[in-house]
Write a protein that holds these residues in place. Sequence first.
Motif, PDB file in Angstrom:
ATOM      1  N   MET A   1     -35.285  -8.203   9.888  1.00 50.22           N
ATOM      2  CA  MET A   1     -34.109  -8.618   9.112  1.00 50.22           C
ATOM      3  C   MET A   1     -33.583  -7.462   8.277  1.00 50.22           C
ATOM      4  O   MET A   1     -34.364  -6.677   7.738  1.00 50.22           O
ATOM      5  N   THR A   2     -32.289  -7.367   8.157  1.00 52.57           N
ATOM      6  CA  THR A   2     -31.619  -6.405   7.284  1.00 52.57           C
ATOM      7  C   THR A   2     -31.226  -7.114   5.990  1.00 52.57           C
ATOM      8  O   THR A   2     -30.679  -8.219   6.032  1.00 52.57           O
ATOM      9  N   ALA A   3     -31.509  -6.505   4.858  1.00 55.45           N
ATOM     10  CA  ALA A   3     -31.152  -7.104   3.574  1.00 55.45           C
ATOM     11  C   ALA A   3     -29.658  -6.956   3.324  1.00 55.45           C
ATOM     12  O   ALA A   3     -29.067  -5.902   3.586  1.00 55.45           O
ATOM     13  N   LEU A   4     -29.061  -8.020   2.810  1.00 57.93           N
ATOM     14  CA  LEU A   4     -27.650  -8.010   2.414  1.00 57.93           C
ATOM     15  C   LEU A   4     -27.562  -7.838   0.905  1.00 57.93           C
ATOM     16  O   LEU A   4     -27.990  -8.712   0.142  1.00 57.93           O
ATOM     17  N   SER A   5     -27.003  -6.704   0.469  1.00 55.49           N
ATOM     18  CA  SER A   5     -26.744  -6.473  -0.946  1.00 55.49           C
ATOM     19  C   SER A   5     -25.241  -6.523  -1.178  1.00 55.49           C
ATOM     20  O   SER A   5     -24.485  -5.786  -0.537  1.00 55.49           O
ATOM     21  N   VAL A   6     -24.803  -7.400  -2.054  1.00 53.75           N
ATOM     22  CA  VAL A   6     -23.374  -7.591  -2.307  1.00 53.75           C
ATOM     23  C   VAL A   6     -22.939  -6.713  -3.473  1.00 53.75           C
ATOM     24  O   VAL A   6     -23.489  -6.794  -4.575  1.00 53.75           O
ATOM     25  N   ASN A   7     -21.951  -5.869  -3.202  1.00 54.86           N
ATOM     26  CA  ASN A   7     -21.397  -4.999  -4.225  1.00 54.86           C
ATOM     27  C   ASN A   7     -20.378  -5.788  -5.057  1.00 54.86           C
ATOM     28  O   ASN A   7     -19.426  -6.356  -4.518  1.00 54.86           O
ATOM     29  N   LEU A   8     -20.579  -5.792  -6.374  1.00 55.93           N
ATOM     30  CA  LEU A   8     -19.774  -6.609  -7.280  1.00 55.93           C
ATOM     31  C   LEU A   8     -18.603  -5.853  -7.908  1.00 55.93           C
ATOM     32  O   LEU A   8     -17.918  -6.383  -8.782  1.00 55.93           O
ATOM     33  N   ASN A   9     -18.351  -4.641  -7.451  1.00 61.17           N
ATOM     34  CA  ASN A   9     -17.296  -3.852  -8.094  1.00 61.17           C
ATOM     35  C   ASN A   9     -15.930  -4.517  -8.043  1.00 61.17           C
ATOM     36  O   ASN A   9     -15.148  -4.446  -9.001  1.00 61.17           O
ATOM     37  N   LYS A  10     -15.573  -5.133  -6.911  1.00 62.58           N
ATOM     38  CA  LYS A  10     -14.237  -5.732  -6.805  1.00 62.58           C
ATOM     39  C   LYS A  10     -14.099  -6.957  -7.705  1.00 62.58           C
ATOM     40  O   LYS A  10     -13.002  -7.244  -8.191  1.00 62.58           O
ATOM     41  N   ILE A  11     -15.183  -7.664  -7.934  1.00 63.00           N
ATOM     42  CA  ILE A  11     -15.137  -8.786  -8.890  1.00 63.00           C
ATOM     43  C   ILE A  11     -14.894  -8.251 -10.292  1.00 63.00           C
ATOM     44  O   ILE A  11     -14.072  -8.788 -11.059  1.00 63.00           O
ATOM     45  N   ALA A  12     -15.565  -7.157 -10.625  1.00 69.90           N
ATOM     46  CA  ALA A  12     -15.348  -6.523 -11.930  1.00 69.90           C
ATOM     47  C   ALA A  12     -13.921  -5.994 -12.054  1.00 69.90           C
ATOM     48  O   ALA A  12     -13.309  -6.077 -13.122  1.00 69.90           O
ATOM     49  N   LEU A  13     -13.390  -5.456 -10.970  1.00 71.36           N
ATOM     50  CA  LEU A  13     -12.014  -4.941 -10.991  1.00 71.36           C
ATOM     51  C   LEU A  13     -11.019  -6.069 -11.266  1.00 71.36           C
ATOM     52  O   LEU A  13     -10.069  -5.899 -12.054  1.00 71.36           O
ATOM     53  N   LEU A  14     -11.212  -7.218 -10.630  1.00 71.88           N
ATOM     54  CA  LEU A  14     -10.344  -8.375 -10.895  1.00 71.88           C
ATOM     55  C   LEU A  14     -10.413  -8.779 -12.362  1.00 71.88           C
ATOM     56  O   LEU A  14      -9.395  -9.052 -13.001  1.00 71.88           O
ATOM     57  N   ARG A  15     -11.613  -8.815 -12.898  1.00 70.86           N
ATOM     58  CA  ARG A  15     -11.767  -9.157 -14.315  1.00 70.86           C
ATOM     59  C   ARG A  15     -11.023  -8.166 -15.201  1.00 70.86           C
ATOM     60  O   ARG A  15     -10.271  -8.557 -16.107  1.00 70.86           O
TER      61      ARG A  15
END
Length: 241
Positions: A1-15
């Motif tokens: 299995m490959t781990a999925l790491s979600v980058n939160l930068n775009k959520i921070a950009l929206l904020r």
Amino acid sequence: MTALSVNLNKIALLRNSRGRDYPNVLAYAEKLIGLQVHGLTVHPRQDERHATRQDTRDLAELCRQHPAVEFNVEGYPSAEFMALIAETCPDQCTLVPDAPDQLTSDHGWDLTQHLAWVTELAAELKSLGVRSSLFLDPQEDQIRLAGTTGVDRIELYTESYALAHAQGEHAAVLARYAAAAQLAQELGLGVNAGHDLDLHNLADFLTIPHILEVSIGHALTVESLEYGVAEVIARYLKICA
């Protein structure tokens, strides 16, 4: 299995675009954890135009409360950035050669110029108990040099693959990435990947054996607008499995 790491930068950009705490990055991260993502990533740039240093601190604490979720902090290793890593001690630190005014990451390290510095950084991260990863292009000479630095992993910069895949002409490019990954693994380096991977191109990329982790943010955020975040995460997890 490959781990999925979600980058939160775009959520921070929206904020940041509205000057108020909405969407709340921590609450969004908690939602992702509830959807069973394997990890969270932030890239706190020097101008804090999206993820901030305080976001990094808050997310580090959240991930300590959820030890199955790995926290990856990526960025240019300025003195300030390395102090933040020492303060938060994420599971992984991905070193990226970004200029302060760079729009997005668009190249890997040139270790013919920065070998001694990267070697020092790898030792510093090891002393902190933080796994090190190095943002690299799929070039044999750079990977061989990376194998001498003491870093634990490399992250293959995948934009050229994504562009070729969108044109339907990615076989040769994919073969180059596969060769790069194999060489890195032979040198004892773990292999991560990231940049412009999405629901359309990820499955083909993961035909490369033993990719340990993919970090995906921009495409995942855009896809969530169309399909909903729960559906999108479920699709990514199925591909990574």
